[in-house]
Structure formats: C-alpha cells, structure tokens
Write a protein that holds these residues in place. Structure first.
Motif, PDB file in Angstrom:
ATOM      1  N   GLN A 147     -14.589 104.232  25.541  1.00  0.00           N
ATOM      2  CA  GLN A 147     -15.127 103.758  26.812  1.00  0.00           C
ATOM      3  C   GLN A 147     -14.828 102.294  27.082  1.00  0.00           C
ATOM      4  OE1 GLN A 147     -17.245 106.035  29.001  1.00  0.00           O
ATOM      5  NE2 GLN A 147     -16.228 104.461  30.225  1.00  0.00           N
ATOM      6  N   HIS A 148     -14.330 101.588  26.067  1.00  0.00           N
ATOM      7  CA  HIS A 148     -14.157 100.141  26.239  1.00  0.00           C
ATOM      8  C   HIS A 148     -12.998  99.641  25.385  1.00  0.00           C
ATOM      9  CE1 HIS A 148     -16.170  95.961  26.626  1.00  0.00           C
ATOM     10  NE2 HIS A 148     -14.974  95.791  26.081  1.00  0.00           N
ATOM     11  N   PHE A 149     -11.880  99.315  26.025  1.00  0.00           N
ATOM     12  CA  PHE A 149     -10.782  98.635  25.330  1.00  0.00           C
ATOM     13  C   PHE A 149      -9.926  97.904  26.351  1.00  0.00           C
ATOM     14  CE2 PHE A 149      -8.746 102.554  26.562  1.00  0.00           C
ATOM     15  CZ  PHE A 149      -7.402 102.248  26.732  1.00  0.00           C
ATOM     16  N   HIS A 150      -9.051  97.028  25.850  1.00  0.00           N
ATOM     17  CA  HIS A 150      -8.215  96.208  26.727  1.00  0.00           C
ATOM     18  C   HIS A 150      -6.756  96.328  26.308  1.00  0.00           C
ATOM     19  CE1 HIS A 150     -11.785  94.106  28.267  1.00  0.00           C
ATOM     20  NE2 HIS A 150     -12.216  94.135  27.020  1.00  0.00           N
ATOM     21  N   VAL A 151      -5.892  96.441  27.275  1.00  0.00           N
ATOM     22  CA  VAL A 151      -4.455  96.328  27.045  1.00  0.00           C
ATOM     23  C   VAL A 151      -3.916  95.330  28.056  1.00  0.00           C
ATOM     24  CG1 VAL A 151      -3.940  98.544  25.963  1.00  0.00           C
ATOM     25  CG2 VAL A 151      -4.187  98.433  28.429  1.00  0.00           C
ATOM     26  N   MET A 152      -3.158  94.388  27.575  1.00  0.00           N
ATOM     27  CA  MET A 152      -2.580  93.365  28.448  1.00  0.00           C
ATOM     28  C   MET A 152      -1.420  92.713  27.717  1.00  0.00           C
ATOM     29  SD  MET A 152      -5.496  90.348  28.137  1.00  0.00           S
ATOM     30  CE  MET A 152      -6.880  91.467  28.335  1.00  0.00           C
ATOM     31  N   ASN A 153      -0.612  91.972  28.446  1.00  0.00           N
ATOM     32  CA  ASN A 153       0.389  91.153  27.785  1.00  0.00           C
ATOM     33  C   ASN A 153       0.050  89.685  28.022  1.00  0.00           C
ATOM     34  OD1 ASN A 153       1.656  90.226  30.266  1.00  0.00           O
ATOM     35  ND2 ASN A 153       2.620  92.244  30.402  1.00  0.00           N
ATOM     36  N   THR A 210       0.177  93.026  19.970  1.00  0.00           N
ATOM     37  CA  THR A 210      -0.040  93.887  21.135  1.00  0.00           C
ATOM     38  C   THR A 210       0.149  93.134  22.442  1.00  0.00           C
ATOM     39  OG1 THR A 210      -2.440  93.465  21.241  1.00  0.00           O
ATOM     40  CG2 THR A 210      -1.698  95.249  19.804  1.00  0.00           C
ATOM     41  N   PHE A 211       0.050  91.799  22.418  1.00  0.00           N
ATOM     42  CA  PHE A 211       0.241  91.000  23.627  1.00  0.00           C
ATOM     43  C   PHE A 211       1.721  90.712  23.885  1.00  0.00           C
ATOM     44  CE2 PHE A 211      -4.141  90.331  22.678  1.00  0.00           C
ATOM     45  CZ  PHE A 211      -4.773  90.013  23.867  1.00  0.00           C
ATOM     46  N   GLU A 212       2.557  90.963  22.897  1.00  0.00           N
ATOM     47  CA  GLU A 212       3.978  90.648  23.014  1.00  0.00           C
ATOM     48  C   GLU A 212       4.803  91.848  23.443  1.00  0.00           C
ATOM     49  OE1 GLU A 212       5.668  87.791  22.685  1.00  0.00           O
ATOM     50  OE2 GLU A 212       3.796  86.679  22.497  1.00  0.00           O
ATOM     51  N   GLN A 213       4.144  92.909  23.892  1.00  0.00           N
ATOM     52  CA  GLN A 213       4.875  94.085  24.338  1.00  0.00           C
ATOM     53  C   GLN A 213       4.248  94.596  25.630  1.00  0.00           C
ATOM     54  OE1 GLN A 213       4.438  96.831  21.066  1.00  0.00           O
ATOM     55  NE2 GLN A 213       2.339  97.338  21.569  1.00  0.00           N
ATOM     56  N   SER A 214       4.894  95.550  26.263  1.00  0.00           N
ATOM     57  CA  SER A 214       4.382  96.087  27.519  1.00  0.00           C
ATOM     58  C   SER A 214       3.119  96.902  27.272  1.00  0.00           C
ATOM     59  CB  SER A 214       5.445  96.963  28.185  1.00  0.00           C
ATOM     60  OG  SER A 214       5.617  98.168  27.448  1.00  0.00           O
ATOM     61  N   ILE A 215       2.340  97.095  28.320  1.00  0.00           N
ATOM     62  CA  ILE A 215       1.119  97.893  28.230  1.00  0.00           C
ATOM     63  C   ILE A 215       1.438  99.319  27.815  1.00  0.00           C
ATOM     64  CG2 ILE A 215      -0.692  98.928  29.664  1.00  0.00           C
ATOM     65  CD1 ILE A 215      -0.899  96.228  31.119  1.00  0.00           C
ATOM     66  N   GLY A 216       2.500  99.880  28.368  1.00  0.00           N
ATOM     67  CA  GLY A 216       2.876 101.250  28.013  1.00  0.00           C
ATOM     68  C   GLY A 216       3.169 101.401  26.531  1.00  0.00           C
ATOM     69  N   LYS A 217       3.847 100.433  25.949  1.00  0.00           N
ATOM     70  CA  LYS A 217       4.153 100.506  24.515  1.00  0.00           C
ATOM     71  C   LYS A 217       2.869 100.401  23.680  1.00  0.00           C
ATOM     72  CE  LYS A 217       8.926  98.893  24.704  1.00  0.00           C
ATOM     73  NZ  LYS A 217       9.903  97.846  24.301  1.00  0.00           N
ATOM     74  N   THR A 218       1.895  99.650  24.181  1.00  0.00           N
ATOM     75  CA  THR A 218       0.628  99.559  23.456  1.00  0.00           C
ATOM     76  C   THR A 218      -0.112 100.900  23.481  1.00  0.00           C
ATOM     77  OG1 THR A 218       0.439  97.196  23.937  1.00  0.00           O
ATOM     78  CG2 THR A 218      -1.577  98.348  23.286  1.00  0.00           C
ATOM     79  N   PHE A 219      -0.083 101.610  24.618  1.00  0.00           N
ATOM     80  CA  PHE A 219      -0.693 102.941  24.653  1.00  0.00           C
ATOM     81  C   PHE A 219      -0.038 103.859  23.618  1.00  0.00           C
ATOM     82  CE2 PHE A 219      -1.675 102.206  29.390  1.00  0.00           C
ATOM     83  CZ  PHE A 219      -2.977 101.831  29.120  1.00  0.00           C
ATOM     84  N   VAL A 220       1.273 103.819  23.550  1.00  0.00           N
ATOM     85  CA  VAL A 220       1.991 104.650  22.573  1.00  0.00           C
ATOM     86  C   VAL A 220       1.585 104.260  21.156  1.00  0.00           C
ATOM     87  CG1 VAL A 220       4.274 105.172  21.629  1.00  0.00           C
ATOM     88  CG2 VAL A 220       3.934 105.113  24.113  1.00  0.00           C
TER      89      VAL A 220
END
Length: 412
Positions: free
Chosen positions: A7-13, A65-75
């Motif tokens: 329910q709570h997480f962050h993805v960003m670059n 995780t900040f040095e890559q795209s959001i999509g790559k972090t989901f993967v």
C-alpha cells in the motif's frame, strides 16, 4: 481473484526530488539536521551489528534505484520477490523460498493471484525562493506532471518486460497545494484521478498523496490556502477517493523540522475530519516518532518496562482510528525494525476486544521501498520481517489483502 497489497512505496529517479528545497529547509545546517532526529540510531543509522552492511553500502544500494528508470525499478522489485538476487549480508531476513513462485504470490499459508502495487508520487514542485544568503534565487519548479508521465511510462515498460507478471498498479497522485493555484489543482484532479472504479475512462490514479513536510498544512489558517485543501477534500469526499498522508517525524523536508512536525502530527487532521468525517485517510508509518525531543520523558521511561510504543503520534492516530470510520494506518518503514511489530502487538493486547478488532481491521501493509533500503537489505527482506511477526495467519491476510481492499474500495 486474491490481491496482496503493497500500500505504500516510492519509485522515482534522481530528477524527481527537489534537492534545492531540501537543503534550503536546513536553516542552521548540520545542527538542524541533528535536531530533527534524522541521525537517530533508531531511524537511518542502526545500532545493530549487521555483518556486510555499512552506511555507505546502504546508501549505495538505495541510490541504485534512483539511477534507473521507474519501469526498470518495477521489474527489479518483482525479480527480487522471485528470488533472482542473492543476499550479501549475513543475517539478512530471507524466506526459505521466493515469495513469487509457480505464478503466484505466497505469504504464510496463503497464495495470491496478483500484487496490488500502490506507488506514491510525491509532488516536489516548489515556489521561487529568495534567500539573502544565496546569490541566485531558487527557481519555481513544477515537477509533478513530468513525474506522472515518467510513472505511466514505467507501467508500460513493466508490462512489456513482464507480460505475465503479477503486478497491478493503483498509484496515488501527489499534490502539494501551497505551490499550485486552485485551477491547476482542479486540472490535476479532473485529468488523472479515477472517479468511477468500474469505468476509469483512461485515468490511472486511485488516490491522493499528501506530504506535510514539503509545506502542506492540513487545515491552513490562511483563507486562500484553506480553499485549496477544501477543494481536494471535497473532491475526495464526493467520490470516496482514498488519501494517504506521511506520518512519521522524519523523511524528505522542504520546510524546517519543527514546522514539518506541526503539520504532520495526526492531530493536525482533527479539523479536517470534523468537517469531512467519512474521509478515507491512511496515516503512513503508524505515526512513529524517532526524535526524542517530541516524546514525554515519563512515557519513554514507562515504555521501557511495559514494552509499548512511546510515540505520542501513535496514540493520536489510534484515537482517530477508533473515532472515524475510514481512518487507517500502514506499517511502511516502521516495519524495518522487528521490534515495531512486537510493540504494536503489545499495544493491541492492552485493548478491549472490540477496539482491538477495529485497529487491526484498519492496519495496512506497506514497505516504503526504496527508502527502506537504508534499513533493510532488500525488498524481500522487508516482507520477511513482516512474515516473521507474531501476527496470526488470518491477521496477516487481513493486513495485506482484506483491509486494503476495503480502504481502496476494491471489494469484489
């Protein structure tokens, strides 16, 4: 269809945060950082002996995780739960088998068909600031639209890379009212937020994310600012849209620490809930406080013997959870420390049966990835710490599935 929720997480670059805003909030430099409690041993620094883990390693792991795209972090996140990465830290919390295996998500005695992923976008937009100590003023920045676009592209990338993956996305749109006009806020709500879950009409955001330490005051004294927040509350109230608000005394800030604490405290929402008692609000991190200056010394001493939470905000929050029908709390980041679950359990056991059921029914699982990598080795490790808690199998299922389905209004 059985859903397991983060329910709570962050993805960003690295382009999404507003670092100028953060550093300008440190009015007195390092002393302000120390006063805020950010260097407390129970927050980022750790007093536990974790072989193979250093502060530098944890910072580097987080920044990966900040040095890559959001999509790559989901993967990466799904690959982690699928057992793709070996542990490099002795004693790190690890399951015997990967959580995702045989096309299902596994937790305790249950299996789940999908993972309902709720990434929270933070609105790092800012107004121009002039500071007499700076030669150049910090510019006005409107960051949320680019962040939205990058997130939507991340969903598309994940779906191309993992067409049979288990992730379904229910993102929350960050809005920081002080830096936007009423017209722009209306545009955000009407363009991106799902009003009708059975007919989203191409909209992708299922909730609103507030982050008080960036300068958002839940009930402003300024009339113009109050009109902005009332606009959002009325919209969420009309369409029963969930809100999530940051609720511990740490994290990224755009204003001085003491001002951030004033806005972040659960009690700051009392006038909001008096006006809109049915608002659906999740207070993140279970109202945990790390700064000793905010705690009652007598309560702190008592908690050592009773082994109960010593955070005043925790009790402010549980009071709201029992007083209002749609106030929830999540365990994100707080659950990096196994003792948190022990303290929460001890508190629950002090309650009458009906009150205990109420609090449990409003408790949500969340991770605070990737910020939590400052305290745990991996996304998988956070799941394992939760799995090893003293909650029963039925309680775990409620926290990861039944409760968030109700909070998100996704019951089938």
């Amino acid at each position: 269809m059985q859903y397991f929720f983060d329910q709570h997480f962050h993805v960003m670059n690295i382009a999404h945060p507003n670092l100028l805003s953060f550093f300008s909030s440190l009015e007195s430099g390092i002393p302000d950082l120390i006063t805020s409690g950010a260097l407390s041993p129970s927050y980022i620094l750790t007093n536990k002996n974790r072989k193979g883990s250093t502060l530098l390693n944890r910072v580097t792991n987080t920044l990966t995780t900040f040095e890559q795209s959001i999509g790559k972090t989901f993967v990466l996140m799904e690959d982690d739960l699928s057992g793709f990465f070996p542990s490099h830290e002795d004693g790190a919390a690890r399951p015997l088998l990967p959580y995702i295996r045989n096309g299902k998500m596994h937790m305790r005695s249950r299996t789940y068909d999908r993972l309902a992923m709720c990434p929270l976008l933070m609105d790092f937009s800012s107004n121009e600031q002039r500071n007499e100590t700076l030669y150049y003023p910090t510019p006005k920045e409107q960051k949320i639209l680019a962040y939205v676009q990058d997130t939507l592209e991340g969903f598309a990338y994940y779906e191309t890379q993992h067409p049979q993956g288990l992730f379904s996305f229910y993102p929350f749109l960050g809005i920081n009212p002080p830096v936007h006009s009423k017209a722009f806020i209306t545009q955000l709500l009407e363009t991106y937020v799902v009003k009708n879950r059975t007919n989203p009409k191409g909209k992708r955001f299922y909730g609103i994310k507030f982050y008080p330490p960036l300068g958002y005051e839940p009930w402003p004294t300024d009339e113009r600012e109050r009109e902005k927040v009332l606009l959002i509350y009325a919209f969420c109230n009309a369409y029963d849209i969930p809100i999530m608000t940051h609720c511990d005394d740490q994290g990224f800030r755009g204003i001085p620490a003491k001002e951030a604490w004033k806005y972040t405290a659960p009690a700051s929402y009392k006038p909001v809930l008096e006006r809109f008692p049915n608002l659906r609000i999740d207070f993140a991190h279970y109202g945990w406080q790390y700064n000793q200056l905010q705690k009652n010394p007598l309560t702190m001493i008592s908690s050592l013997t009773s082994k109960l939470p010593d955070s005043p905000w925790f009790y402010e929050l549980t009071e709201l959870m029992t007083a209002y029908p749609n106030v929830y709390a999540d365990v994100s980041f707080s659950g990096t420390n196994p003792d948190f679950y022990m303290l929460l359990q001890n508190y629950l056991h002090t309650l009458e049966a009906d009150t205990r059921r109420t609090i449990l029914s409003k408790t949500l699982f969340g991770t605070d990835f990737s910020v939590n990598l400052m305290k745990v080795e991996s996304y998988t490790s956070y799941y394992r710490i939760f799995e090893e808690s003293a909650f029963s199998d039925d309680e775990v299922h409620a926290i990861v599935s039944t409760n968030p389905m109700r909070y998100m209004r996704l019951e089938t």
